[in-house]
Design a protein around this motif. Structure first.
Motif, PDB file in Angstrom:
ATOM      1  N   GLY A 140       0.834  -1.150  -0.116  1.00 33.48           N
ATOM      2  CA  GLY A 140      -0.018   0.080   0.097  1.00 33.48           C
ATOM      3  C   GLY A 140       0.849   1.154   0.156  1.00 33.48           C
ATOM      4  N   ASN A 141       2.070   1.120   0.198  1.00 28.75           N
ATOM      5  CA  ASN A 141       3.096   2.315   0.248  1.00 28.75           C
ATOM      6  C   ASN A 141       3.507   2.683  -1.165  1.00 28.75           C
ATOM      7  N   LEU A 142       3.241   2.008  -1.862  1.00 27.95           N
ATOM      8  CA  LEU A 142       3.798   1.965  -3.400  1.00 27.95           C
ATOM      9  C   LEU A 142       2.937   2.828  -4.181  1.00 27.95           C
ATOM     10  N   SER A 143       3.487   3.414  -5.184  1.00 28.42           N
ATOM     11  CA  SER A 143       2.698   4.172  -6.279  1.00 28.42           C
ATOM     12  C   SER A 143       2.062   3.255  -7.018  1.00 28.42           C
ATOM     13  N   GLY A 144       1.351   4.038  -8.099  1.00 24.03           N
ATOM     14  CA  GLY A 144       0.534   2.979  -8.713  1.00 24.03           C
ATOM     15  C   GLY A 144       1.230   2.320 -10.030  1.00 24.03           C
ATOM     16  N   GLY A 145       2.508   2.848 -10.232  1.00 26.30           N
ATOM     17  CA  GLY A 145       3.156   2.234 -11.117  1.00 26.30           C
ATOM     18  C   GLY A 145       4.189   1.147 -10.657  1.00 26.30           C
ATOM     19  N   GLN A 146       4.392   1.534  -9.584  1.00 24.44           N
ATOM     20  CA  GLN A 146       5.194   0.487  -8.826  1.00 24.44           C
ATOM     21  C   GLN A 146       4.432  -0.797  -8.456  1.00 24.44           C
ATOM     22  N   GLN A 147       3.102  -0.399  -7.961  1.00 28.55           N
ATOM     23  CA  GLN A 147       2.069  -1.654  -7.666  1.00 28.55           C
ATOM     24  C   GLN A 147       1.964  -2.226  -9.082  1.00 28.55           C
ATOM     25  N   GLN A 148       1.875  -1.667 -10.108  1.00 22.41           N
ATOM     26  CA  GLN A 148       1.570  -2.682 -11.235  1.00 22.41           C
ATOM     27  C   GLN A 148       2.753  -3.429 -11.535  1.00 22.41           C
ATOM     28  N   ARG A 149       3.981  -2.963 -11.301  1.00 20.87           N
ATOM     29  CA  ARG A 149       5.295  -4.018 -11.527  1.00 20.87           C
ATOM     30  C   ARG A 149       5.047  -5.028 -10.527  1.00 20.87           C
ATOM     31  N   ILE A 150       4.624  -4.653  -9.317  1.00 23.03           N
ATOM     32  CA  ILE A 150       4.262  -5.894  -8.573  1.00 23.03           C
ATOM     33  C   ILE A 150       3.397  -6.993  -8.892  1.00 23.03           C
ATOM     34  N   PHE A 151       2.421  -6.531  -9.612  1.00 19.97           N
ATOM     35  CA  PHE A 151       1.473  -7.506  -9.983  1.00 19.97           C
ATOM     36  C   PHE A 151       1.955  -8.314 -11.271  1.00 19.97           C
ATOM     37  N   ILE A 152       2.745  -7.517 -12.123  1.00 22.87           N
ATOM     38  CA  ILE A 152       3.546  -8.319 -13.447  1.00 22.87           C
ATOM     39  C   ILE A 152       4.527  -9.313 -12.512  1.00 22.87           C
ATOM     40  N   ALA A 153       5.119  -9.086 -11.576  1.00 23.44           N
ATOM     41  CA  ALA A 153       6.150  -9.794 -10.966  1.00 23.44           C
ATOM     42  C   ALA A 153       5.331 -11.212 -10.292  1.00 23.44           C
ATOM     43  N   ARG A 154       4.244 -10.801  -9.693  1.00 23.56           N
ATOM     44  CA  ARG A 154       3.256 -11.985  -9.102  1.00 23.56           C
ATOM     45  C   ARG A 154       2.981 -13.193 -10.452  1.00 23.56           C
ATOM     46  N   SER A 155       2.765 -12.432 -11.599  1.00 33.02           N
ATOM     47  CA  SER A 155       2.518 -13.417 -12.847  1.00 33.02           C
ATOM     48  C   SER A 155       3.705 -13.926 -13.458  1.00 33.02           C
ATOM     49  N   LEU A 156       4.772 -13.292 -13.310  1.00 35.37           N
ATOM     50  CA  LEU A 156       6.234 -13.873 -13.605  1.00 35.37           C
ATOM     51  C   LEU A 156       6.901 -14.987 -12.785  1.00 35.37           C
TER      52      LEU A 156
END
Length: 251
Positions: A140-156
């Motif tokens: 929750g402390n991350l920006s929208g762009g950073q969160q989106q990278r995390i969700f991609i990492a979850r897929s990767l």
């Protein structure tokens, strides 16, 4: 001829007596980056649900990695970042590590412990999206762009061969959109991950994707980027059902 990761033949789909998709023929070649565009209500998200097996077509057939949908079981080959990832609850009490680890549950189950190898996979996925430094940060402390990278990492983290993204740049500030596309380029070109991305950002996707598909209940266009860019405003107006003016984007 390149292997077809997704092959859709003569697919139609009806929801609540309304025809949503009609006579769709659609393929995704291995190694390609396909941008799926079209007006709201044109059936883009429905097409993704069909590919993910969340809906079944009324008619026609779908093959994934050469296997008929009803026999396909290797779902770990497909990563998915949904539209809802852009509206993530910032109060959700989870670390980046915990969010990415959710991408492994299909492989190891919900009640299994993470081994050293699993933890290495999580760190590796975060390295791929340049977010390993935030591994123990609250999501929750991350920006929208950073969160989106995390969700991609979850897929990767499950080593997918196909990555599907549904409007991934919604909620990401303009400054980070090009960084996001640079990441997708890296995953597609350097790591060989095939991609399907739904977007309304036609100006950018037509510069980034290798193939473009225009969907409005039926598939009006499906071909290489250069072929799409040769379409006229009149052609695009027919697709969208209203006047369309082509605007060039410089990035």
């Amino acid at each position: 001829m390149k292997e077809k990761i997704v092959s859709i033949e003569n697919v139609s789909f009806t929801y609540e007596n309304k025809k949503v998709l009609e006579n769709i023929y659609f393929t995704i070649p291995k190694g390609s980056f396909v941008g799926l565009i079209g007006p709201n209500g044109g059936g883009k998200t429905t097409l993704i649900k069909l590919i993910l097996g969340l809906e079944k077509p009324d008619t026609g057939s779908i093959k994934l990695f050469g296997e008929p949908m009803n026999r396909f079981s290797a779902w770990n080959k497909i990563g998915y970042v949904s539209q809802k990832a852009n509206t993530f609850n910032k109060g959700f009490p989870a670390t980046v590590f915990e969010v990415v680890s959710m991408g492994l549950t299909a492989k190891i189950g919900y009640l299994k412990f993470f081994t050293r190898k699993h933890k290495e996979k999580i760190h590796q996925a975060l390295q791929q999206v340049d977010m390993e430094a935030y591994v123990y940060e609250n999501i929750g402390n991350l920006s929208g762009g950073q969160q989106q990278r995390i969700f991609i990492a979850r897929s990767l983290v499950s080593d997918p061969e196909l990555l599907i993204l549904d409007e991934p740049t919604v909620g990401v500030d303009h400054k980070n959109v090009q960084r996001f596309y640079d990441l997708l380029d890296q995953l597609n070109l350097k790591q060989g991950i095939t991609m399907l991305m739904v977007t309304h950002d036609t100006g950018t996707i037509t510069e980034q994707a290798t193939h473009i598909a225009c969907l409005n209940k039926t598939l009006y266009f499906h071909g290489k980027r250069a072929e799409y860019k040769s379409l006229t405003e009149k052609d695009l107006s027919q697709l969208y059902g209203h006047q369309v003016n082509i605007v060039k984007h410089d990035h």
